[in-house]
Every structure is written in C-alpha cells, then in structure tokens.
Design a protein around this motif. Sequence first.
Motif, PDB file in Angstrom:
ATOM      1  N   ARG A 288       0.552  13.010  -0.978  1.00 59.63           N
ATOM      2  CA  ARG A 288      -0.370  11.897  -1.203  1.00 59.63           C
ATOM      3  C   ARG A 288      -1.190  11.203  -0.064  1.00 59.63           C
ATOM      4  N   PHE A 289      -1.643  11.748  -0.124  1.00 62.67           N
ATOM      5  CA  PHE A 289      -2.328  11.268   1.703  1.00 62.67           C
ATOM      6  C   PHE A 289      -4.618  10.929   1.584  1.00 62.67           C
ATOM      7  N   PRO A 290      -4.324  10.118   2.362  1.00 64.68           N
ATOM      8  CA  PRO A 290      -4.030   9.685   3.460  1.00 64.68           C
ATOM      9  C   PRO A 290      -2.836   8.830   2.819  1.00 64.68           C
ATOM     10  N   ALA A 291      -2.164   8.344   3.730  1.00 59.89           N
ATOM     11  CA  ALA A 291      -0.549   7.084   3.797  1.00 59.89           C
ATOM     12  C   ALA A 291      -1.134   6.722   5.604  1.00 59.89           C
ATOM     13  N   LEU A 292       0.139   5.223   5.116  1.00 62.26           N
ATOM     14  CA  LEU A 292       0.419   4.969   6.596  1.00 62.26           C
ATOM     15  C   LEU A 292       1.689   4.044   6.106  1.00 62.26           C
ATOM     16  N   SER A 293       2.406   4.523   6.893  1.00 62.66           N
ATOM     17  CA  SER A 293       3.546   3.675   7.268  1.00 62.66           C
ATOM     18  C   SER A 293       3.894   2.934   8.303  1.00 62.66           C
ATOM     19  N   VAL A 294       4.651   1.892   9.042  1.00 60.16           N
ATOM     20  CA  VAL A 294       5.212   1.461   9.656  1.00 60.16           C
ATOM     21  C   VAL A 294       6.433   1.441   9.963  1.00 60.16           C
ATOM     22  N   GLN A 295       7.415   1.743  11.827  1.00 68.07           N
ATOM     23  CA  GLN A 295       8.078   2.068  11.591  1.00 68.07           C
ATOM     24  C   GLN A 295       8.864   1.235  13.253  1.00 68.07           C
ATOM     25  N   ASN A 296      10.308   0.884  12.548  1.00 68.11           N
ATOM     26  CA  ASN A 296      11.066  -0.191  14.034  1.00 68.11           C
ATOM     27  C   ASN A 296      12.103   1.393  14.247  1.00 68.11           C
ATOM     28  N   PRO A 297      11.722   2.261  15.543  1.00 71.11           N
ATOM     29  CA  PRO A 297      12.975   2.867  16.298  1.00 71.11           C
ATOM     30  C   PRO A 297      14.011   2.232  15.918  1.00 71.11           C
ATOM     31  N   MET A 298      14.027   1.101  16.846  1.00 66.78           N
ATOM     32  CA  MET A 298      15.166   0.165  17.418  1.00 66.78           C
ATOM     33  C   MET A 298      15.695  -0.177  15.925  1.00 66.78           C
ATOM     34  N   PHE A 299      15.687  -0.299  15.216  1.00 67.49           N
ATOM     35  CA  PHE A 299      16.127  -1.272  14.350  1.00 67.49           C
ATOM     36  C   PHE A 299      16.901  -0.010  12.819  1.00 67.49           C
ATOM     37  N   GLY A 300      15.686   0.868  13.052  1.00 60.33           N
ATOM     38  CA  GLY A 300      15.650   1.845  11.897  1.00 60.33           C
ATOM     39  C   GLY A 300      15.179   1.197  10.644  1.00 60.33           C
ATOM     40  N   GLN A 301      13.700   0.714  10.618  1.00 53.64           N
ATOM     41  CA  GLN A 301      13.544   0.084   9.284  1.00 53.64           C
ATOM     42  C   GLN A 301      12.291   0.802   9.526  1.00 53.64           C
ATOM     43  N   VAL A 302      11.931   1.173   8.332  1.00 47.62           N
ATOM     44  CA  VAL A 302      10.450   1.570   8.006  1.00 47.62           C
ATOM     45  C   VAL A 302       9.191  -0.011   6.662  1.00 47.62           C
ATOM     46  N   PHE A 303       8.666   0.409   7.474  1.00 49.15           N
ATOM     47  CA  PHE A 303       7.112  -0.077   6.345  1.00 49.15           C
ATOM     48  C   PHE A 303       6.302   0.533   5.066  1.00 49.15           C
ATOM     49  N   PRO A 304       6.685   1.287   4.773  1.00 48.97           N
ATOM     50  CA  PRO A 304       5.524   1.753   3.763  1.00 48.97           C
ATOM     51  C   PRO A 304       4.493   0.956   3.532  1.00 48.97           C
ATOM     52  N   TYR A 305       3.106   1.335   3.790  1.00 46.30           N
ATOM     53  CA  TYR A 305       2.335   0.516   3.197  1.00 46.30           C
ATOM     54  C   TYR A 305       1.534   0.952   1.994  1.00 46.30           C
ATOM     55  N   PRO A 306       1.124  -0.529   1.456  1.00 49.58           N
ATOM     56  CA  PRO A 306       0.685   0.026   0.013  1.00 49.58           C
ATOM     57  C   PRO A 306      -0.237   0.398  -0.192  1.00 49.58           C
ATOM     58  N   ARG A 307       0.239   1.513  -1.153  1.00 49.18           N
ATOM     59  CA  ARG A 307      -0.862   3.148  -1.660  1.00 49.18           C
ATOM     60  C   ARG A 307      -1.711   2.443  -2.943  1.00 49.18           C
ATOM     61  N   SER A 308      -2.085   1.024  -2.844  1.00 50.14           N
ATOM     62  CA  SER A 308      -2.993   0.546  -3.803  1.00 50.14           C
ATOM     63  C   SER A 308      -3.835   0.023  -2.972  1.00 50.14           C
TER      64      SER A 308
END
Length: 349
Positions: A288-308
């Motif tokens: 399901r694209f396009p799609a966007l997500s933010v990742q913090n590699p240092m803490f292993g966290q991701v923040f998916p951008y809402p598809r809505s």
Amino acid sequence: MMKIRSITFLISLLAGSAIAWDHTNEDEFRRAISGHNHALVAFIEPSTASSQALESEWVIATESDKKTLISIDCSSAASLCQEFGIISYPALRFFDGHGKTTPYRGPRRASSILSYLKRAVRPSVTTLDSEAKITSFQSSDDHVVIARINPQDAHVKDAYAKLAAQYKDRLSFGAAKTKSATTVSCFNNADGQQFSISDLSAIDALPKLIATCLEPVIGEFTRVSEMKYLQSGKSLVFFFTTSPAERDAYVDAMRSVAKMYKEYLLFVTVDADEYGDLAAPLGLVPGRFPALSVQNPMFGQVFPYPRSKDITPEAVGGFLMDIVQGKVKPWDGTVSADDGESGHGHDEL
C-alpha cells in the motif's frame, strides 16, 4: 492540498499505454558505436524489476535524443551482452566513439540521463572567460563546479583538472582566471544550495567539497546506501513509492521541510518495487503505497505516518513536531490495515 499520489495519477494514466522499449538489434548497435559516433546504451533484461523501473524514464529520454540513446534486450542478445561484460541489469554504458566505454552510475531518470549526455561530449573543464559565461554556466546543470584560479596556483589548476576528469559524469566543471585568491564553488542547483572553499591546503579539500555538494537534501535509500544512513546518528524519514514521477513530486514538495530538519533528520525515498520488503519492519502495510514512516535507529523505534492523512509538507512537518512533543506513540509491532496507526509508549526522535 492534493495528495502526491493524485499529482501523478493522470500522468501515469495518459503515458502508461505508450511506454515501451524500442530495442536495437546487434547490427544496428554495432553501426551506432562505430566510427566516431557516441552512444549511451542500456543493456536490459525485461524480467528484472530494475529494468522495468528504468523503462518509462528511458522512453521519455529517447523522445529528446533517439539517435544517441539505444537499448539492447539481453534476453534475446545474450552473446552480445556477454561480449561487453554485462552481468547485472540494467547496465548503462557510454561509448565515446574512440574505443572507450564508461559505466553510467547516475540516477536512472530521464533528466539525469540527458544531462549526463551533455557532460559526456564536452571537455572535462569548460573555460569561462567572462562573467556572463560564468553566470550562464552556473545554472547549466543540476551540479556545477566553478573554480576561479589565480595563475600563481598552478597546483590547484592541476588538481582541479584531475578531479574534473574523475567526476565529469556527475557534475559540470568550469574554470576562470582571477587576480584575487583562488576559490572553488559548487552549486547544487537541484536543491538550491551552494558550497565554497578558499582554503585548499588540505589534500582532500576538493574531494570533500564535491562529496558535500553531491549529497542530496532528500536521498535514496538502497542496499548500497543503507549503512550510510543507518549509521548517521540521525532519525530517518522514509517515503515509499512505486512511481518515479511520484517520487520526484514528493522530493520537490518536501525539500523545504527536509532542509528545516536536516540537523536532526535525514529524509530518504525508497523504491517500493525493489525494496518493498523494508516497509513491514517500519510499520507500513505491504503493497500500500505511497507511504511514510519515521525511524529512530538508535532506539529501535518507528512512527508510521497515518494513511488517512495526505502526505504534504504541512502535515508531515506537523507529524514530526507531534513526535517530538510526545503526541505520537511509537509503533508496537502491529499494523492496522486501515491506516497503519498503532503503538504504545513514547520517546523522542
């Protein structure tokens, strides 16, 4: 504001049926590279995803230069491709008409391919003998280097010439004389940035200038560049798309936001056709694209951008601020097929 998906939908709809390879046979190919003729040749294997991704851009480029740009289908001309050492696809090779062959390693987009052809047939360094010529040359390419060299600095002139010969496939180089101190400036016109140096005492001063100038505000995340981005110490903003036109529209729209956050974030695009497997670990719904997500590699966290939400500069900028302020929770490992929103807990970028 219109979604980036919508910006390119009409283009895809109108162009999709007309996009097709027009391959050259072996006899035509040998005639094309014989004598003093130059040509940029795409050796492709139509079943590979990367060859398929190149197709539309190549066809657009050939509309501007049908004579110089030719393609070979290695699935039906295997011996010819083996003769020229083609082992992966697509492989782009420039034949200069004098027996020299050079790999093309630039972006596989029509504009970049056509710009490369202009650079390939002119001298490594263009002499600029007036301010008018300097001004005109400065905006002649996506990346332009102009050296104003004092005649007393002959060593700089020699080093500059060697650098230009090495990087002429990626940048346009010009040189002018000056009675003042020698300075070298690199113009990243694609991103509206300029970098200049006058202290050339360090042996790596010029190569560092080129490397800085070539670094895009929004780069491409691939297997080759993966470690560079993951080890940068910054959080990453991933944008997945299957469309080159959609990717270009996103870069143009998001460039100002990427510049604003460049001290803390790196914005990258991902070819979802080739690297779609990277989407799921970033909390995105595969396919399901396009799609966007933010990742913090240092803490292993991701923040998916809402598809809505539409992917616009204002909305993405607000999403980033919400992460910093603790209003967005990191992904907890589950994916909602509706919008990809989930997660518990919080930490900053």
